[in-house]
Design a protein around this motif. Structure first.
Motif, short mmCIF file in Angstrom:
data_model
loop_
_atom_site.label_atom_id
_atom_site.label_comp_id
_atom_site.label_asym_id
_atom_site.label_seq_id
_atom_site.Cartn_x
_atom_site.Cartn_y
_atom_site.Cartn_z
N GLN A 114 -13.68 16.17 3.67
CA GLN A 114 -14.28 17.52 3.73
C GLN A 114 -13.86 18.25 5.00
N TYR A 150 -12.33 30.55 9.10
CA TYR A 150 -12.89 31.30 7.97
C TYR A 150 -13.64 32.55 8.40
N TYR A 193 -11.98 27.41 1.74
CA TYR A 193 -13.22 28.08 2.16
C TYR A 193 -14.29 27.93 1.08
N SER A 196 -15.91 24.56 1.02
CA SER A 196 -16.54 24.16 2.30
C SER A 196 -15.75 23.08 3.03
N LYS A 198 -14.11 21.97 6.12
CA LYS A 198 -14.27 22.40 7.51
C LYS A 198 -12.95 22.30 8.28
#
Length: 335
Positions: A114, A150, A193, A196, A198
């Motif tokens: 992630q 983002y 984005y 999610s 990161k």
């Protein structure tokens, strides 16, 4: 699946002048457990022969010919042939820093799934770098240093297309190169984005980005500004737009007009505002333009800002701040 193998996906087309430097930079990496899936997109110069000679000497280099047409088809083919647990991209006209792969991998392993590992980029050109690219490099690197990429995703592509790495499972979760939408790098950034993923902060230049007059981003119609605006509007409506809140479009220049046209095509209601006295009170596309002060009488509005002038942008940000409005919640800069 090799748990430590990095798959490098690289399309190429008529880059014979730059391929040797590119391939040598990959071979010079201090991390050696990689495979290069490199796809010829119908070159008419000696590019294929150059890569073929390298592939014969190093089995990690796997050469293919694009069975489709264009960069998306080439990237799909490269990914379909990959075996690595980690995925990254490389452009055939660029140069890797010797520690690029090891640094991206180390950061990704530290932060886990992630997450997407990024590096700073440095443009170079035999003719010198223009002001526009200098500004883009500085803007992009500033975001990457903090990992807040983002926060300005509706301005430009916030992920350096040839300088990222993420876990294969995350790449698949983001649909890899399945969507057939250009500009493909910007679309992919929006999908990171959306899912999610990161961004890992980075303070190291890991990629040298070549600029020249025939570069695809300069000449290919798929990278025209109208495609960027269509992409931005579509993702905004999907990811950040709240239909229950009034939507305003701030700015009546070329980009503002294009955004208005796109919203009208989609039957999305909006209020058009600007700070140009010559346009306030006039009608464009049958839409009345209000003063930006009109925001004060709206109940919890959202705003798309299409004003490009840097000084004006700072003034607009100050205005939003005075109204206790937050970036990426209440207002979104589209340029």
């Amino acid at each position: 699946m090799n748990q430590h193998l990095i798959s490098i996906l690289t399309p190429f087309k008529n880059t014979e002048l730059f391929l040797v430097e590119c391939l040598d930079s990959i071979l010079s990496q201090n991390y050696h457990d990689w495979e290069l899936l490199i796809v010829d997109d119908h070159s008419t110069d000696k590019s294929y022969d150059i890569v073929s000679a390298y592939a014969k000497k190093d089995k990690r280099i796997k050469l293919f010919k694009n069975t489709g047409h264009g960069i998306i088809d080439a990237l799909r083919l490269a990914f379909s042939e990959s075996s690595g647990n980690y995925i990254t991209r490389m452009d055939s006209d660029d140069i890797m820093h010797p520690k690029k792969l090891s640094t991206l991998l180390e950061n990704l392993q530290t932060y886990g799934k992630q997450h997407i590992a990024l590096g700073l980029v440095s443009y170079f050109s035999v003719h010198g770098i223009g002001e526009g690219y200098q500004k883009y490099e500085a803007w992009l690197n500033n975001l990457t240093r903090s990992g807040l990429n983002y926060s300005e995703i509706y301005k430009e592509c916030v992920i350096p297309s040839p300088c990222w790495m993420l876990h294969r499972d995350d790449f698949l979760a983001c649909e890899a190169f399945t969507p057939n939408r250009y500009p493909e790098d910007y679309d992919l950034a929006f999908r990171f984005y959306k899912n999610s993923i990161k961004c890992i902060p980075s303070k190291t230049i890991l990629h040298h980005w070549r600029d020249y007059s025939t570069r695809a981003s300069r000449t290919d119609e798929h990278y025209a500004e109208n495609h960027f605006l269509e992409l931005k509007v579509d993702y905004f409506l999907e990811l950040n737009y709240t239909p229950s809140r009034p939507l305003t479009i701030w700015g009546a220049g070329k980009k503002g007009k294009k955004v208005v046209q796109l919203l009208k095509q989609k039957d999305v209601a909006f209020i058009w505002i600007c700070d140009n006295p010559k346009k306030i009170g006039k009608h464009i596309y049958d839409e009345l333009l209000f003063s930006f002060e009109h925001l004060k009488i709206l109940q919890n509005p959202q705003s798309i800002v299409t004003v490009a002038n840097p000084k004006s942008q700072l003034e607009i940000k100050d205005y939003f701040k005075s109204q206790d409005m937050s970036n990426m919640i209440d207002y979104f800069f589209f340029c």
